[in-house]
Design a protein around this motif. Structure first.
Motif, PDB file in Angstrom:
ATOM      1  N   ILE A 169       0.856  -1.182   0.000  1.00 32.00           N
ATOM      2  CA  ILE A 169       0.000   0.000   0.000  1.00 32.00           C
ATOM      3  C   ILE A 169       0.894   1.233   0.000  1.00 32.00           C
ATOM      4  CG2 ILE A 169      -0.218   0.010   2.525  1.00 32.00           C
ATOM      5  CD1 ILE A 169      -3.051   1.147   2.146  1.00 32.00           C
ATOM      6  N   THR A 170       0.623   2.151  -0.909  1.00 31.31           N
ATOM      7  CA  THR A 170       1.457   3.337  -1.057  1.00 31.31           C
ATOM      8  C   THR A 170       0.674   4.384  -1.843  1.00 31.31           C
ATOM      9  OG1 THR A 170       3.632   4.137  -1.810  1.00 31.31           O
ATOM     10  CG2 THR A 170       2.554   2.467  -3.178  1.00 31.31           C
ATOM     11  N   TYR A 171       1.349   5.449  -2.281  1.00 33.63           N
ATOM     12  CA  TYR A 171       0.695   6.496  -3.068  1.00 33.63           C
ATOM     13  C   TYR A 171       0.695   6.120  -4.555  1.00 33.63           C
ATOM     14  CZ  TYR A 171       0.372   9.843   0.797  1.00 33.63           C
ATOM     15  OH  TYR A 171       0.042  10.483   1.962  1.00 33.63           O
ATOM     16  N   HIS A 172       0.271   4.914  -4.874  1.00 35.62           N
ATOM     17  CA  HIS A 172       0.277   4.480  -6.267  1.00 35.62           C
ATOM     18  C   HIS A 172      -0.769   5.203  -7.101  1.00 35.62           C
ATOM     19  CE1 HIS A 172      -3.316   2.375  -5.009  1.00 35.62           C
ATOM     20  NE2 HIS A 172      -3.558   2.085  -6.267  1.00 35.62           N
ATOM     21  N   PHE A 173      -1.749   5.791  -6.429  1.00 37.15           N
ATOM     22  CA  PHE A 173      -2.871   6.440  -7.109  1.00 37.15           C
ATOM     23  C   PHE A 173      -2.538   7.867  -7.538  1.00 37.15           C
ATOM     24  CE2 PHE A 173      -2.995   6.821  -2.559  1.00 37.15           C
ATOM     25  CZ  PHE A 173      -2.964   8.188  -2.394  1.00 37.15           C
ATOM     26  N   ALA A 174      -1.453   8.419  -6.991  1.00 39.61           N
ATOM     27  CA  ALA A 174      -1.110   9.817  -7.282  1.00 39.61           C
ATOM     28  C   ALA A 174      -0.570   9.953  -8.698  1.00 39.61           C
ATOM     29  CB  ALA A 174      -0.075  10.317  -6.275  1.00 39.61           C
ATOM     30  N   ASN A 175      -1.024  10.962  -9.409  1.00 40.41           N
ATOM     31  CA  ASN A 175      -0.494  11.238 -10.747  1.00 40.41           C
ATOM     32  C   ASN A 175       0.805  12.016 -10.596  1.00 40.41           C
ATOM     33  OD1 ASN A 175      -2.694   9.958 -11.890  1.00 40.41           O
ATOM     34  ND2 ASN A 175      -3.878  11.833 -12.024  1.00 40.41           N
ATOM     35  N   ASN A 176       1.780  11.318 -10.086  1.00 37.61           N
ATOM     36  CA  ASN A 176       3.070  11.884  -9.724  1.00 37.61           C
ATOM     37  C   ASN A 176       4.131  10.864 -10.107  1.00 37.61           C
ATOM     38  OD1 ASN A 176       5.337  11.748  -7.591  1.00 37.61           O
ATOM     39  ND2 ASN A 176       4.564  13.829  -7.313  1.00 37.61           N
ATOM     40  N   TYR A 177       5.162  11.300 -10.819  1.00 41.64           N
ATOM     41  CA  TYR A 177       6.145  10.355 -11.355  1.00 41.64           C
ATOM     42  C   TYR A 177       6.880   9.593 -10.253  1.00 41.64           C
ATOM     43  CZ  TYR A 177       5.242  13.214 -15.471  1.00 41.64           C
ATOM     44  OH  TYR A 177       4.622  13.881 -16.489  1.00 41.64           O
ATOM     45  N   LEU A 231      -9.038  10.125  -4.286  1.00 42.30           N
ATOM     46  CA  LEU A 231      -9.589  10.071  -5.636  1.00 42.30           C
ATOM     47  C   LEU A 231      -9.905  11.469  -6.139  1.00 42.30           C
ATOM     48  CD1 LEU A 231     -10.626   8.140  -7.904  1.00 42.30           C
ATOM     49  CD2 LEU A 231     -12.887   8.341  -6.846  1.00 42.30           C
ATOM     50  N   ASP A 232     -10.518  12.275  -5.293  1.00 42.40           N
ATOM     51  CA  ASP A 232     -10.871  13.641  -5.686  1.00 42.40           C
ATOM     52  C   ASP A 232      -9.626  14.494  -5.906  1.00 42.40           C
ATOM     53  OD1 ASP A 232     -12.770  15.887  -6.051  1.00 42.40           O
ATOM     54  OD2 ASP A 232     -11.870  16.611  -4.199  1.00 42.40           O
ATOM     55  N   ASN A 233      -8.608  14.295  -5.056  1.00 37.70           N
ATOM     56  CA  ASN A 233      -7.385  15.102  -5.147  1.00 37.70           C
ATOM     57  C   ASN A 233      -6.645  14.868  -6.460  1.00 37.70           C
ATOM     58  OD1 ASN A 233      -5.473  16.966  -4.028  1.00 37.70           O
ATOM     59  ND2 ASN A 233      -4.109  15.243  -3.632  1.00 37.70           N
ATOM     60  N   ASN A 234      -6.850  13.712  -7.066  1.00 37.55           N
ATOM     61  CA  ASN A 234      -6.161  13.385  -8.316  1.00 37.55           C
ATOM     62  C   ASN A 234      -7.106  13.389  -9.517  1.00 37.55           C
ATOM     63  OD1 ASN A 234      -3.190  12.442  -7.661  1.00 37.55           O
ATOM     64  ND2 ASN A 234      -4.486  11.685  -6.006  1.00 37.55           N
ATOM     65  N   SER A 235      -8.287  13.942  -9.323  1.00 38.63           N
ATOM     66  CA  SER A 235      -9.276  13.996 -10.392  1.00 38.63           C
ATOM     67  C   SER A 235      -9.065  15.221 -11.278  1.00 38.63           C
ATOM     68  CB  SER A 235     -10.682  14.026  -9.786  1.00 38.63           C
ATOM     69  OG  SER A 235     -11.652  14.266 -10.777  1.00 38.63           O
ATOM     70  N   VAL A 236      -9.430  15.118 -12.531  1.00 36.41           N
ATOM     71  CA  VAL A 236      -9.382  16.266 -13.437  1.00 36.41           C
ATOM     72  C   VAL A 236     -10.379  17.320 -12.980  1.00 36.41           C
ATOM     73  CG1 VAL A 236      -9.794  17.065 -15.793  1.00 36.41           C
ATOM     74  CG2 VAL A 236      -8.602  14.894 -15.402  1.00 36.41           C
ATOM     75  N   TYR A 237     -11.543  16.864 -12.530  1.00 42.60           N
ATOM     76  CA  TYR A 237     -12.581  17.784 -12.062  1.00 42.60           C
ATOM     77  C   TYR A 237     -12.761  17.611 -10.555  1.00 42.60           C
ATOM     78  CZ  TYR A 237     -13.569  17.884 -17.057  1.00 42.60           C
ATOM     79  OH  TYR A 237     -13.455  18.002 -18.417  1.00 42.60           O
ATOM     80  N   ARG A 238     -11.978  18.356  -9.781  1.00 38.02           N
ATOM     81  CA  ARG A 238     -12.046  18.251  -8.336  1.00 38.02           C
ATOM     82  C   ARG A 238     -13.278  18.960  -7.779  1.00 38.02           C
ATOM     83  NH1 ARG A 238      -6.651  19.858  -5.349  1.00 38.02           N
ATOM     84  NH2 ARG A 238      -8.042  19.319  -3.621  1.00 38.02           N
ATOM     85  N   LYS A 239     -13.782  18.440  -6.658  1.00 31.48           N
ATOM     86  CA  LYS A 239     -14.944  19.030  -5.993  1.00 31.48           C
ATOM     87  C   LYS A 239     -14.460  20.149  -5.072  1.00 31.48           C
ATOM     88  CE  LYS A 239     -17.300  14.573  -6.064  1.00 31.48           C
ATOM     89  NZ  LYS A 239     -17.831  13.461  -5.228  1.00 31.48           N
TER      90      LYS A 239
END
Length: 372
Positions: A8-16, A47-55
């Motif tokens: 478990i890690t920050y694999h979901f982040a759109n970060n290299y 999920l929201d933090n890495n979304s194109v359309y953040r709330k």
């Protein structure tokens, strides 16, 4: 015997850096002959933090979403490329786990020999979308391992909140020596320093992923907004002295995108391609520094006084004897001597071999208390 491990890690982040360290740890475990599964834990906040359309809330949030509209095509392209990387290289094709209860059930039914938290800043509560799940705050029938966890600038008092769950870990290793000192104020467990996962793999493994073909470019890779315009200007001055073209990579959309050509939509593979092919790298990023070392690039690492609590870049360069590559954010763009990678690679090999040996020991419960 093939053992089974969950990560478990920050694999979901759109970060290299986040994406590639996860890929490296999974690959390193597989290279040791075991099965490694990236647990697809993504909270609603993450999920929201890495979304194109953040709330976004409030007037400022609405205005920010409106200002991002001209960049949404590139942001969608980036999102798709990161999702494809997760599927192809991390094996994240299953359902999303979005809460601790579901995570606990998944681990209980996953027949894991151990579950691993790490690497990256998984124990840094200051990260916007940090989650308690990185501490596995529940009982599970598997060993708990913290591998190359990073605290960033987190303090002892912040970590003390999680003491109960830190004490529950069977093995704790950290990426930066300073983190070991802080964690030892919270727990009596032995804390070991190991390398970031990207350093577990030799250059040959990374070249299999992305072959190198040198270009006449100075690559700027920035992750911090602080002093961005000044960093761009000094990079341009350095490129002029070296007679190189400037290419800027920054995943953040800032006002500089209106006046500069900044690449913000590269996939992880495209990012590695640009960095590995650059003649020179100018970066304020830990992983930008790490991959410059891996691909044997000449580089400058930029730091600022506000990073005094975050020693990640200084630590890695100290380990390989290259602290002379560090420049303050306000320093002039001087031309540094070319790096003698013969001696650096020897030190990198020592770090890699010992970290892989320690990783194998921790995975097979054959610990001996050795530290880097």
């Amino acid at each position: 015997m093939i053992l089974r491990y969950g990560i478990i890690t920050y694999h979901f982040a759109n970060n290299y850096g986040a994406m590639l360290q996860c890929y490296a740890l999974k690959t390193a475990i597989q290279n040791l002959g075991h099965d490694a599964i990236v647990i697809n834990y993504i909270s609603d906040k993450q999920l929201d933090n890495n979304s194109v359309y953040r709330k976004r809330q409030g007037v400022k949030g609405i205005i920010k979403n409106l200002l991002l509209i001209p960049f949404n095509k590139g942001r969608k392209k980036r999102q798709l490329s990161f999702n494809n990387f997760r599927k192809e290289y991390l094996g994240c094709t299953g359902y999303r786990i979005n809460n601790e209860s579901t995570l606990k059930n998944y681990i209980e039914n996953g027949e894991f020999d151990a579950i691993i938290s790490g690497s990256d800043q998984v124990w840094n509560p200051n990260v916007f979308d940090f989650d308690d799940a990185f501490f596995f705050p529940f009982y599970v029938p598997a060993r708990k391992i913290g591998y190359a966890v990073s605290l960033g600038a987190a303090s002892e008092s912040q970590l003390r909140t999680y003491k109960k769950w830190i004490d529950d870990f069977d093995v704790i290793t950290v990426r930066e020596p300073k983190s070991a000192l802080i964690i030892n104020q919270v727990t009596s467990k032995t804390i070991t320093s190991v390398s970031d996962p990207v350093l577990l793999l030799p250059q040959s493994s990374w070249k299999e992923l992305v072959p190198c073909h040198k270009t006449n470019k100075l690559l700027c890779y920035f992750v911090r907004e602080e002093g961005l315009q000044g960093k761009i200007q000094r990079a341009k001055e350095l490129a002029c002295k070296l007679n190189l073209e400037v290419e800027i990579v920054n995943l953040r959309i800032t006002k500089q995108n209106l006046s500069e050509k900044i690449l913000f939509d590269l996939s992880p593979i495209e990012f590695l391609t640009e960095l590995s092919n650059a003649e020179y790298v100018y970066t304020d990023s830990f992983h930008g520094t790490a991959f410059s070392l891996i691909y044997e690039r000449n580089f400058t690492t930029v730091v600022s006084d506000s990073e005094s609590g975050d020693n990640r870049k200084r630590d890695i360069l100290n380990m390989v004897g290259l602290t002379n590559r560090i420049r303050n954010i306000d320093a002039s763009s001087d031309v540094l001597e070319s790096i003698d990678y013969k001696s650096v690679n020897k030190k990198m090999e020592v770090i890699r071999n010992r970290s892989n040996a320690l990783l194998n020991d921790y995975l097979t419960d054959n610990t001996n208390g050795e530290t880097l």
